[in-house]
Design a protein around this motif. Structure first.
Motif, mmCIF file in Angstrom:
data_model
loop_
_atom_site.group_PDB
_atom_site.id
_atom_site.type_symbol
_atom_site.label_atom_id
_atom_site.label_comp_id
_atom_site.label_asym_id
_atom_site.label_seq_id
_atom_site.Cartn_x
_atom_site.Cartn_y
_atom_site.Cartn_z
ATOM 1 N N MET A 29 0.821 -1.369 -0.114
ATOM 2 C CA MET A 29 0.012 -0.137 -0.186
ATOM 3 C C MET A 29 0.522 0.809 0.151
ATOM 4 N N THR A 30 2.185 1.259 0.744
ATOM 5 C CA THR A 30 2.923 2.215 0.886
ATOM 6 C C THR A 30 3.154 2.378 -0.059
ATOM 7 N N MET A 33 0.730 4.132 -2.806
ATOM 8 C CA MET A 33 0.197 5.324 -2.289
ATOM 9 C C MET A 33 1.674 6.179 -2.697
ATOM 10 N N ILE A 34 2.931 5.804 -3.061
ATOM 11 C CA ILE A 34 4.282 7.101 -3.241
ATOM 12 C C ILE A 34 4.198 7.142 -4.724
ATOM 13 N N ALA A 37 1.680 9.597 -5.470
ATOM 14 C CA ALA A 37 2.037 11.466 -5.003
ATOM 15 C C ALA A 37 2.519 12.188 -6.319
ATOM 16 N N VAL A 264 9.104 6.821 3.343
ATOM 17 C CA VAL A 264 8.408 4.954 3.394
ATOM 18 C C VAL A 264 9.465 4.171 3.756
ATOM 19 N N PHE B 126 2.623 10.559 6.735
ATOM 20 C CA PHE B 126 3.019 9.929 5.486
ATOM 21 C C PHE B 126 2.013 10.242 4.492
ATOM 22 N N ALA B 129 2.787 13.928 3.285
ATOM 23 C CA ALA B 129 3.744 14.436 2.330
ATOM 24 C C ALA B 129 3.550 13.895 1.072
ATOM 25 N N MET B 130 2.582 12.621 1.208
ATOM 26 C CA MET B 130 1.710 12.969 -0.271
ATOM 27 C C MET B 130 1.736 13.305 -1.553
ATOM 28 N N LEU B 131 0.869 14.732 -0.556
ATOM 29 C CA LEU B 131 0.091 15.657 -0.866
ATOM 30 C C LEU B 131 1.181 16.220 -1.301
ATOM 31 N N PRO B 132 1.079 17.398 -2.945
ATOM 32 C CA PRO B 132 1.945 19.060 -2.361
ATOM 33 C C PRO B 132 1.165 19.357 -1.347
#
Lengths: 292, 273
Positions: A29-30, A33-34, A37, A264, B126, B129-132
């Motif tokens: 999942m991580t 998600m990365i 982004a 991560v 987490f 931080a994925m988003l702007p």
């Protein structure tokens, strides 16, 4: 092998299997998600006019796997070889950063967690043994107030008061644990065998040690496992605001700098630690249950 | 009526009164606040409390009281919205686990266990931080509270699943099944009615959790971005020096958050009684 010996092995194997599954799912999942982004896969080196087209293609190939599964497989393979990636913001290998900082986090986390549990158990026990509403009410009120203060603000206040960072973790965990231990111990007081012991004149101290503690041990173990995650959250806030060079501060800096490879790795490592504690607590609780 | 019940009723009444006043004032912030939240009084940066600025001004010369009123409106409106989202997500997984069961139910519970075992602040860091990070204030508000809603669903799933599993076996649901009612209608009409109290309790429990989480994100610099205030972003403006002992008014956002959360605790006391 007799059933009494086989059962613990089966429980532990089941817990280990659940842990591995949870870790694999979390990791996948991580990774997914990365990849979603914004800015993932972008490398400013690709804009360098001195690099040839072949070099730029190589950079792109290096960063972008065709599928999340392929990317995840590579991540696992590298992690198994001790390569946790490279921090773009701090320009150092992630493993090196973690090795430098984990001791601080372990110290703050377990000092705070241990202090909180010791305090919560002692205060709850004193309230039950002395049958003192004053002890219980004052501790409940204090825990209630602490529950209303964000852990980051508590870290602010502790920093200003020059108290050690583990005090933040201790306060946050105490407030949550005390409420449960107090309820558990008071609930156990009305169990028939405990009422019978009291009617026979057994002292409150003995009742607590021999009956109440053993009657609530399974719940306490489960709570101990769950409270590690609470302690980790408090540790992140404490390290970030009390300027402690631990993994929590590193995670915070990685989030602020959008250092995704570092974040991560940290999420995966810290998540693994909390999952291990949770699954170990689950296994212990299951072992305490009578066999079906 | 016992003394304890009287005290509980009194606490609840006081909580409703205080929360109602704060909520009401924050909703009319546009009218009640002496100035806009971004209006700068450049001749008075860092001013102490006065008749013109009851809570003083910040380093940029903005009226602290006005920012507090506007900030509490943002937090007090969006925390319930995030709680509604989290409750809806939790209910969806609760239905999968409690009504349908089987493989989907087991997967829902396994996912819940895994996510709830993770430290919540780490997950928030987490996901944030994925988003702007460098976005417009309105976008940062949306992102912050959507994240809270999207990550805070775990606490209710097991409760919902247990309540739904209980309702599924009830006589009236069996009759509905026997009469040929479709699963969607059963869940939407009969099961939903049976689990409504659990849903309401979960919704109310999540609001203080999200207020705290937003405050934590704000203090850590990952919440609502300037110049839009929220309780969390206002807390991040508290100077990290011992000099705040001489200017206690800068702690007003912390005091307001404490009062709101204590009020919510007082309100929930009745629910859990």
């Amino acid at each position: 092998m007799p059933d009494s010996k086989r059962r613990p092995v089966a429980v532990l194997l089941r817990a280990a299997a659940r842990l591995v599954m949870s870790l694999l799912i979390t990791g996948f999942m991580t990774t997914c998600m990365i990849r979603l982004a914004p800015g993932f896969g972008a490398d400013e080196r690709e804009l360098d006019s001195r690099l040839s087209a072949a070099s730029i293609d190589e950079l792109k190939r290096d960063r972008n796997d065709a599928h999340a599964a392929a990317s995840y497989y590579r991540l696992l393979k590298n992690a198994a070889a001790g390569d946790l990636g490279f921090s773009e913001a701090l320009n150092r290998p992630v493993l090196e950063l973690i090795q430098q900082r984990y001791a601080t986090t372990v110290r703050i986390l377990f000092l705070g967690w241990g202090l909180a549990w010791t305090g919560a158990l002692i205060v709850s026990a004193v309230g039950v043994i002395l049958q003192s509403p004053a002890v219980r009410l004052s501790a409940t009120a204090a825990a209630g107030v602490v529950l209303c203060i964000p852990s980051a603000l508590l870290a602010y206040l502790c920093y200003l008061a020059r108290t050690p960072a583990f005090a933040v973790v201790a306060l946050v965990v105490f407030a949550r644990v005390f409420r449960v231990t107090d309820n558990l111990f008071r609930g156990a007081q009305s169990m028939p065998h405990i009422l019978a012991a009291r009617a026979q004149g057994v002292s409150e101290r003995k009742i607590f040690v021999r009956h109440i503690l053993s009657a609530t041990l399974a719940e306490l173990i489960a709570l101990a496992g769950a409270s590690v995650a609470i302690a980790v959250s408090a540790t992140i806030a404490a390290e970030a605001l009390c300027d402690q060079p631990g993994l929590g501060q590193l995670a915070w800096k990685a989030a602020l700098g959008r250092d995704l490879p570092l974040l991560v790795s940290l999420t995966f490592i810290i998540g693994t630690v909390t999952l291990v504690f949770n699954r170990a607590a689950d296994a212990l609780v299951e072992l305490r249950r009578p066999a079906a | 009526m016992t003394g304890q019940m009287r005290a509980r009723r009194w606490t609840r009444g006081l909580s409703i009164g205080v929360l109602g006043m704060i909520f009401g004032l924050s909703m009319i912030a546009d009218v009640a606040a002496p100035a806009g939240y971004e209006t700068q009084f450049r001749e008075a940066p860092g001013a102490p409390p006065s008749r013109q600025f009851p809570l003083g001004t910040d380093e940029l010369g903005r009226d602290r009281l006005s920012r507090l009123l506007h900030g509490s409106r943002v937090s007090l409106l969006l925390a319930p919205a995030a709680a509604a989202l989290a409750t809806a997500l939790g209910l969806t997984l609760g239905i999968a686990a409690g009504y349908f069961g089987g493989m989907a139910g087991r997967a829902a519970l396994a996912l819940t266990d895994t996510v709830s075992s993770m430290p919540s602040l780490l997950l928030l860091l987490f996901a944030r931080a994925m988003l702007p990070l460098n976005v417009a204030p309105a976008v940062s508000v949306t992102i912050t509270f959507l994240l809270l809603g999207a990550l805070g669903w775990t606490s209710g799933v097991r409760v919902f699943a247990a309540a739904i599993a209980g309702a599924r076996d009830a006589e009236f649901v069996r009759q509905a099944v026997a009469l040929g009612c479709r699963p969607g209608r059963i869940v939407g009409l009969h099961i939903a009615a049976a689990v409504r109290p659990v849903l309401a309790a979960q919704f109310w429990i999540l609001i203080p959790m999200f207020l705290l989480a937003e405050a934590n994100l704000g203090i850590l610099g990952l919440g609502v971005s300037e110049p839009l205030p929220s309780l969390g972003s206002l807390l991040s403006e508290i100077p990290l020096t011992t000099a705040i002992g001489g200017q206690p008014w800068v702690l007003a956002p912390a005091a307001l958050l404490l009062i709101v959360l204590l009020g919510l605790q007082g309100l929930l006391m009745k629910e859990s009684a």
